[in-house]
Scaffold this active site. Structure first.
Site, PDB file in Angstrom:
ATOM      1  N   ASN A  67      13.222   4.761   4.345  1.00 20.75           N
ATOM      2  CA  ASN A  67      12.326   3.768   4.923  1.00 20.75           C
ATOM      3  C   ASN A  67      11.215   4.494   5.666  1.00 20.75           C
ATOM      4  OD1 ASN A  67      11.447   1.127   5.777  1.00 20.75           O
ATOM      5  ND2 ASN A  67      12.298   1.569   7.796  1.00 20.75           N
ATOM      6  N   HIS A  99       8.637   3.857   8.895  1.00 22.98           N
ATOM      7  CA  HIS A  99       8.500   3.000  10.074  1.00 22.98           C
ATOM      8  C   HIS A  99       7.264   3.443  10.853  1.00 22.98           C
ATOM      9  CE1 HIS A  99       9.805   0.283  13.188  1.00 22.98           C
ATOM     10  NE2 HIS A  99       9.548   1.214  14.075  1.00 22.98           N
ATOM     11  N   ASP A 159      16.509   1.202  11.967  1.00 25.11           N
ATOM     12  CA  ASP A 159      15.546   2.274  12.250  1.00 25.11           C
ATOM     13  C   ASP A 159      16.175   3.462  12.981  1.00 25.11           C
ATOM     14  OD1 ASP A 159      13.508   0.776  11.071  1.00 25.11           O
ATOM     15  OD2 ASP A 159      12.960  -0.189  12.934  1.00 25.11           O
ATOM     16  N   SER A 201       0.830  -1.221   0.000  1.00 27.31           N
ATOM     17  CA  SER A 201       0.000   0.000   0.000  1.00 27.31           C
ATOM     18  C   SER A 201       0.861   1.266   0.000  1.00 27.31           C
ATOM     19  CB  SER A 201      -0.975   0.000   1.173  1.00 27.31           C
ATOM     20  OG  SER A 201      -0.310   0.145   2.413  1.00 27.31           O
ATOM     21  N   ARG A 237      12.936  -7.338   5.686  1.00 25.77           N
ATOM     22  CA  ARG A 237      14.240  -7.969   5.840  1.00 25.77           C
ATOM     23  C   ARG A 237      15.206  -6.914   6.365  1.00 25.77           C
ATOM     24  NH1 ARG A 237      13.164 -12.664   6.435  1.00 25.77           N
ATOM     25  NH2 ARG A 237      15.348 -13.202   6.219  1.00 25.77           N
TER      26      ARG A 237
END
Length: 195
Positions: free
Chosen positions: A107, A109, A145, A13, A91
């Protein structure tokens, strides 16, 4: 034009939100969607949008992360990827891989980093009694992260929330935040965007 590749593991999505945003006067275009799961529904969605797809099944590599990442890297290089977006890619990438895309890998998160890196973020926020949750877009570094913050969006934690209802509300913000941050990033803006 900036060439963007997107890595996914599931339904895609956030990939769809990113791809739909890269039209018109946007300075980037999606050139590849890849997954570590050949059955990921997001690959079908990408193909329906006319975006080239590829898959490298991590299970074929039986714990050999270097070999998996080498197989993952090949299509990314052939696509001449300028920016790599992780969008639900489940991953953990090695420092060697992240160095390949240093300063050009993003990324999203589902927490207000630095709170709750890793998994089960919504339940962890509820267990801690937090009054707000949200999502973060950051640059990817070797530390999980923990890369430089590029944007955050916040949502209130409501009475009666469970991990599912909170996740659904955060996901709405993810679909707004990630495309906005990607455009700013491609245009050279690194100051965090707060929605």
């Amino acid at each position: 034009m900036t060439r963007v590749a997107i890595l996914i593991s599931g339904g895609g999505s956030n990939m769809v939100a990113l791809a739909q945003s890269m039209t018109g006067d946007h300075p980037a275009r999606p050139v590849l969607v890849m997954s570590n799961d050949p059955a990921a529904r997001g690959l079908t969605r990408a193909a329906e949008m006319g975006i080239p797809t590829d898959a490298v099944d991590h299970r074929d590599f039986k714990g050999d992360r270097a070999a998996f990442e080498a197989a993952l890297l090949d299509p990314l290089l052939r696509a001449e990827t300028d920016v790599l977006c992780l969008a639900g890619f489940m991953r953990i990438l090695t420092p060697e891989f992240t160095r390949r895309f240093e300063g050009r890998m993003l990324n999203i998160h589902p927490s207000l980093l630095p709170k709750y890196p890793g998994l089960h973020t919504h339940q962890r926020a509820l267990d801690a009694g937090d009054t707000e949750a949200g999502c973060t877009v950051h640059e990817v570094t070797a530390e999980l992260d923990a890369g430089p913050l590029l944007g955050q969006a916040r949502v209130p934690v409501l009475p009666g929330d469970d991990a599912g209802t909170l996740a659904a509300r955060v996901l709405v913000q993810e679909h707004l935040l990630y495309p906005a941050v990607l455009r700013r990033f491609v245009e050279g803006e690194r100051a965090p965007l707060i929605l």
